[in-house]
Write an enzyme that holds these catalytic residues in place. Structure first.
Site, PDB file in Angstrom:
ATOM      1  N   ARG A  90       0.845  -1.197   0.000  1.00 47.00           N
ATOM      2  CA  ARG A  90       0.000   0.000   0.000  1.00 47.00           C
ATOM      3  C   ARG A  90       0.879   1.245   0.000  1.00 47.00           C
ATOM      4  O   ARG A  90       1.826   1.348   0.774  1.00 47.00           O
ATOM      5  CB  ARG A  90      -0.892  -0.009   1.244  1.00 47.00           C
ATOM      6  CG  ARG A  90      -1.838   1.178   1.357  1.00 47.00           C
ATOM      7  CD  ARG A  90      -2.562   1.134   2.704  1.00 47.00           C
ATOM      8  NE  ARG A  90      -3.401  -0.044   2.830  1.00 47.00           N
ATOM      9  CZ  ARG A  90      -3.753  -0.586   3.999  1.00 47.00           C
ATOM     10  NH1 ARG A  90      -3.302  -0.074   5.132  1.00 47.00           N
ATOM     11  NH2 ARG A  90      -4.532  -1.644   4.030  1.00 47.00           N
ATOM     12  N   ARG A 159      -1.444   6.743   9.758  1.00 50.19           N
ATOM     13  CA  ARG A 159      -1.493   6.222   8.390  1.00 50.19           C
ATOM     14  C   ARG A 159      -1.807   7.344   7.399  1.00 50.19           C
ATOM     15  O   ARG A 159      -1.650   8.517   7.717  1.00 50.19           O
ATOM     16  CB  ARG A 159      -2.495   5.080   8.324  1.00 50.19           C
ATOM     17  CG  ARG A 159      -2.076   3.902   9.228  1.00 50.19           C
ATOM     18  CD  ARG A 159      -2.903   2.680   8.990  1.00 50.19           C
ATOM     19  NE  ARG A 159      -2.477   1.563   9.812  1.00 50.19           N
ATOM     20  CZ  ARG A 159      -3.011   0.343   9.731  1.00 50.19           C
ATOM     21  NH1 ARG A 159      -3.996   0.095   8.866  1.00 50.19           N
ATOM     22  NH2 ARG A 159      -2.586  -0.630  10.511  1.00 50.19           N
ATOM     23  N   LYS A 226      -3.183   1.397  15.119  1.00 54.25           N
ATOM     24  CA  LYS A 226      -3.184   2.332  13.993  1.00 54.25           C
ATOM     25  C   LYS A 226      -3.845   3.646  14.384  1.00 54.25           C
ATOM     26  O   LYS A 226      -4.635   3.719  15.329  1.00 54.25           O
ATOM     27  CB  LYS A 226      -3.899   1.714  12.800  1.00 54.25           C
ATOM     28  CG  LYS A 226      -5.349   1.329  13.069  1.00 54.25           C
ATOM     29  CD  LYS A 226      -5.920   0.553  11.899  1.00 54.25           C
ATOM     30  CE  LYS A 226      -7.327   0.032  12.212  1.00 54.25           C
ATOM     31  NZ  LYS A 226      -7.864  -0.792  11.118  1.00 54.25           N
ATOM     32  N   LYS A 228      -5.531   7.418  12.543  1.00 59.67           N
ATOM     33  CA  LYS A 228      -6.041   7.954  11.283  1.00 59.67           C
ATOM     34  C   LYS A 228      -6.401   9.431  11.433  1.00 59.67           C
ATOM     35  O   LYS A 228      -7.077   9.819  12.390  1.00 59.67           O
ATOM     36  CB  LYS A 228      -7.259   7.150  10.818  1.00 59.67           C
ATOM     37  CG  LYS A 228      -6.919   5.686  10.555  1.00 59.67           C
ATOM     38  CD  LYS A 228      -8.117   4.860  10.143  1.00 59.67           C
ATOM     39  CE  LYS A 228      -7.715   3.432   9.833  1.00 59.67           C
ATOM     40  NZ  LYS A 228      -8.871   2.596   9.425  1.00 59.67           N
ATOM     41  N   CYS A 447     -15.041  -3.600   1.132  1.00 58.16           N
ATOM     42  CA  CYS A 447     -13.631  -3.896   1.376  1.00 58.16           C
ATOM     43  C   CYS A 447     -13.219  -5.075   0.491  1.00 58.16           C
ATOM     44  O   CYS A 447     -14.070  -5.762  -0.069  1.00 58.16           O
ATOM     45  CB  CYS A 447     -13.415  -4.231   2.854  1.00 58.16           C
ATOM     46  SG  CYS A 447     -14.122  -5.816   3.351  1.00 58.16           S
ATOM     47  N   CYS A 453      -7.762 -11.065   2.212  1.00 55.31           N
ATOM     48  CA  CYS A 453      -7.669 -10.579   3.588  1.00 55.31           C
ATOM     49  C   CYS A 453      -7.757 -11.738   4.570  1.00 55.31           C
ATOM     50  O   CYS A 453      -8.720 -12.524   4.544  1.00 55.31           O
ATOM     51  CB  CYS A 453      -8.769  -9.567   3.876  1.00 55.31           C
ATOM     52  SG  CYS A 453      -8.719  -8.940   5.574  1.00 55.31           S
ATOM     53  N   CYS A 492     -15.836  -8.551   7.516  1.00 53.18           N
ATOM     54  CA  CYS A 492     -15.622  -8.778   8.946  1.00 53.18           C
ATOM     55  C   CYS A 492     -16.031  -7.502   9.672  1.00 53.18           C
ATOM     56  O   CYS A 492     -16.331  -6.491   9.036  1.00 53.18           O
ATOM     57  CB  CYS A 492     -14.160  -9.150   9.226  1.00 53.18           C
ATOM     58  SG  CYS A 492     -13.020  -7.749   9.305  1.00 53.18           S
ATOM     59  N   CYS A 496     -13.443  -1.642   7.473  1.00 46.43           N
ATOM     60  CA  CYS A 496     -12.585  -0.885   6.558  1.00 46.43           C
ATOM     61  C   CYS A 496     -13.373  -0.051   5.550  1.00 46.43           C
ATOM     62  O   CYS A 496     -12.904   0.994   5.119  1.00 46.43           O
ATOM     63  CB  CYS A 496     -11.628  -1.833   5.830  1.00 46.43           C
ATOM     64  SG  CYS A 496     -10.390  -2.574   6.920  1.00 46.43           S
TER      65      CYS A 496
END
Length: 584
Positions: A90, A159, A226, A228, A447, A453, A492, A496
């Site tokens: 990515r 990120r 993470k 954001k 996603c 994934c 899931c 995302c």
């Protein structure tokens, strides 16, 4: 009273001497990694298709995930073969802004080393899928030569910084893109490990050699999870402000940028069956000046660094710190570290979510064209030569590029005299330029989920097109075609594609089964609510059809589907929908 730096150093010392069972395993891996070096170089040199478990955690910070082709899992297992390991790489693209040359590099790498597709993410970046271990170095090296990077596109750090991607219509809007880029650079890890491993090939320093402090903000522990950040123009919530750890929402007066309202504590991830995990909307924290943005963002991150949960990664996002300790406590922490008080936050209002599709004139007289990309996947099929068509147009006309939070692409800075030629080229490849002709799917996102994934328990990207096609047919039968309804699906509960926002969300529970959420709003300022659980994918249209009928017959003037569901309430919807005829 200790200083924030002293607190961080004490935290680092504590983690450096963690005993058995103290802190999550990932925390130990980070501390012992020598600032993200680990054994990545040594394992790159090994003739194996994968990294070992510890290095899998570290390579995330460098911008990649180790994955496998799960479609091939059973056949390979039966044959006694190893899993079909591959990597997703990515790029970090602040505000989704890149040049024609940078786009073409990504396209070329996807053909040379990837699975011949590119994927626009919901955070305005590119993912290349299907990269084999032996091609990782070449791929990352080429991305950096194009003046992009993969550093901090993944991992327990800040990120990709999001921003409204529309071309500038004023100096204030231009500043938003500039600030997004400055934030990305300021909040990036400072370790030289990335440069050593992927760019110069320098020998990684021995762990026995004395270390200097190279991460003044992150320390050896980096963040608990993470992080954001997004920057928004007022009124248009096209990057989902309330889902960010920090959203800086511009305050503009007389077309001049005068500052931002900082909103903190948003996040989508949850875990089925774990009530201590949940999606959360951000809360206003304070107003900040333009000059304060970088320092305030850094300071907020240090609070999360010091107080985020490092024992349970499912409970490690900053949203839980904000939820459990409250905004007043959090603001006090920030102000003490800054050494001054912040202004109270202004009210935040959004009137729309602009998908920026179709032709639009820029302030400078040029034009931009927003093209819908189904689930952000750029590929060629028998009926649509999307990837080839974009490559041809970008090579010939050299537009600049913007990626959107809805996984679409904008071709910008197009002179008026090129419009007809670009239209003709795109249509020759089957690419639709009329946003109205796309139908209901222009407001849908999914996603990647299966087969790549590792967290996916259900389909998303491969399932949503069929679901929306049937839903669109049902809406047309009811005379509701053309209405704005957002549909979001994830394989899931990690969220995302932000399924807990918007009108309708589908969250994978297990193979072919989903929780159906309704009652968010078009502006993405309210969480939706579970309406039905464990719905088979083939039954989703019949579950929603009675609600569409109720909406058509009973909505108030101008009331969107999500607003209608929220006003009626889930229990009343269930009771009244049961009396409606079933439509499949």
């Amino acid at each position: 009273m200790s200083t924030p730096d002293q607190d961080k150093n004490e935290l680092d010392k504590t983690l450096l001497h963690l005993g058995p069972g103290e802190g999550s395993k990932v925390e130990h891996i980070k501390v012992e990694s020598n600032y993200l070096r680990g054994q990545i170089v040594e394992e790159l040199a090994q003739d194996t298709p994968r990294f070992t478990e510890d290095q899998v955690q570290l390579i995330k910070f460098h911008g990649m995930y180790q994955q496998e082709d799960r479609d091939a899992r059973q056949a390979r297992k039966a044959a006694g073969a190893e899993k079909a390991y591959q990597f997703m790489i990515r790029s970090r693209i602040p505000g989704g802004a890149l040049t024609a040359d940078q786009y073409l590099v990504q396209d070329d790498l996807s053909e040379r080393y990837g699975n011949h597709t590119m994927r626009i993410t919901t955070r305005q970046s590119f993912q290349l899928h299907g990269i084999l271990k032996g091609n990782i170095h070449a791929t990352i090296n080429e991305i950096n030569k194009s003046l992009l990077s993969t550093l901090a596109a993944c991992g327990d750090v800040n990120r990709n910084v999001m921003a409204c991607p529309a071309p500038v219509s004023s100096r204030a809007q231009a500043q938003i893109q500039e600030i997004a880029h400055k934030l990305a650079m300021h909040l990036a890890p400072k370790s030289s490990a990335y440069h050593e491993i992927w760019l110069d090939g320098e020998k990684v320093a021995s762990s026995e050699e004395p270390e200097v402090v190279v991460e003044p903000m992150y320390g050896t522990t980096y963040l608990p999870r993470k992080f954001k950040v997004g920057v928004l123009y007022p009124g248009d919530n096209c990057i989902d402000a309330f889902t960010q750890d920090i959203a800086f929402i511009a305050r503009v007066e007389d077309e001049q940028l005068v500052g931002f309202t900082a909103v903190i504590g948003g996040g989508m991830g949850a875990t089925h069956g774990k009530k201590e995990t949940f999606p959360r909307l951000g809360n206003p924290l304070a107003d900040v000046s333009v000059d304060q943005v970088l320092k305030v963002a850094e300071t907020i991150i240090t609070v999360q660094r010091d107080y985020g949960d490092r024992t349970n990664r499912r409970h490690a996002r900053m949203k839980y710190v904000v939820e459990e300790r409250g905004i007043p406590w959090f603001r006090q922490q920030v102000e003490e570290r800054l050494g001054y008080q912040l202004s109270d936050p202004s009210e935040v209002h959004f009137h729309d979510v602009d998908h920026h599709l179709g032709w639009h004139q820029q302030h400078d007289g040029n034009w931009f064209l927003g093209l819908h990309i189904e689930n952000g996947r750029l590929r060629d099929t028998e009926t649509l030569q999307l990837k080839s068509g974009l490559r041809t147009v970008i090579k010939e006309f050299r537009p600049n590029i913007r990626l959107t939070a809805q996984q679409n692409i904008l071709l910008i800075d197009i002179p008026k005299e090129q419009r007809a030629a670009i239209e003709a080229r795109l249509q020759g490849f089957g690419i639709e330029t009329d946003a109205e002709a796309i139908g209901a799917y222009r407001y849908a996102m999914a996603c990647p989920a299966l087969p790549t994934c590792g967290l996916a328990v259900a389909e998303a990207e491969r399932a949503l097109p069929g679901v929306v096609k049937q839903l669109e047919a049902n809406l047309q039968e009811l005379g509701l075609d053309g209405e704005k309804i957002s549909f979001r699906m994830t394989g899931c509960p990690n969220g995302c594609a932000r399924p807990y926002m918007g009108d309708v969300g589908f969250v994978g529970r297990s193979r072919d089964l989903y929780n159906v959420h309704v009652g968010g709003d078009w502006q993405n300022t309210r969480l939706n609510t579970i309406y039905a659980q464990n719905v088979n994918v083939k039954d989703i249209p019949s579950v929603l059809s009675p609600l569409f009928t109720l909406w058509r017959d009973e909505r108030e003037a101008g009331e969107g589907f999500g607003d209608f569901c929220h006003r009626i309430g889930v229990e009343q919807l269930k009771e009244r929908a049961a009396a409606q005829p079933v439509t499949r």
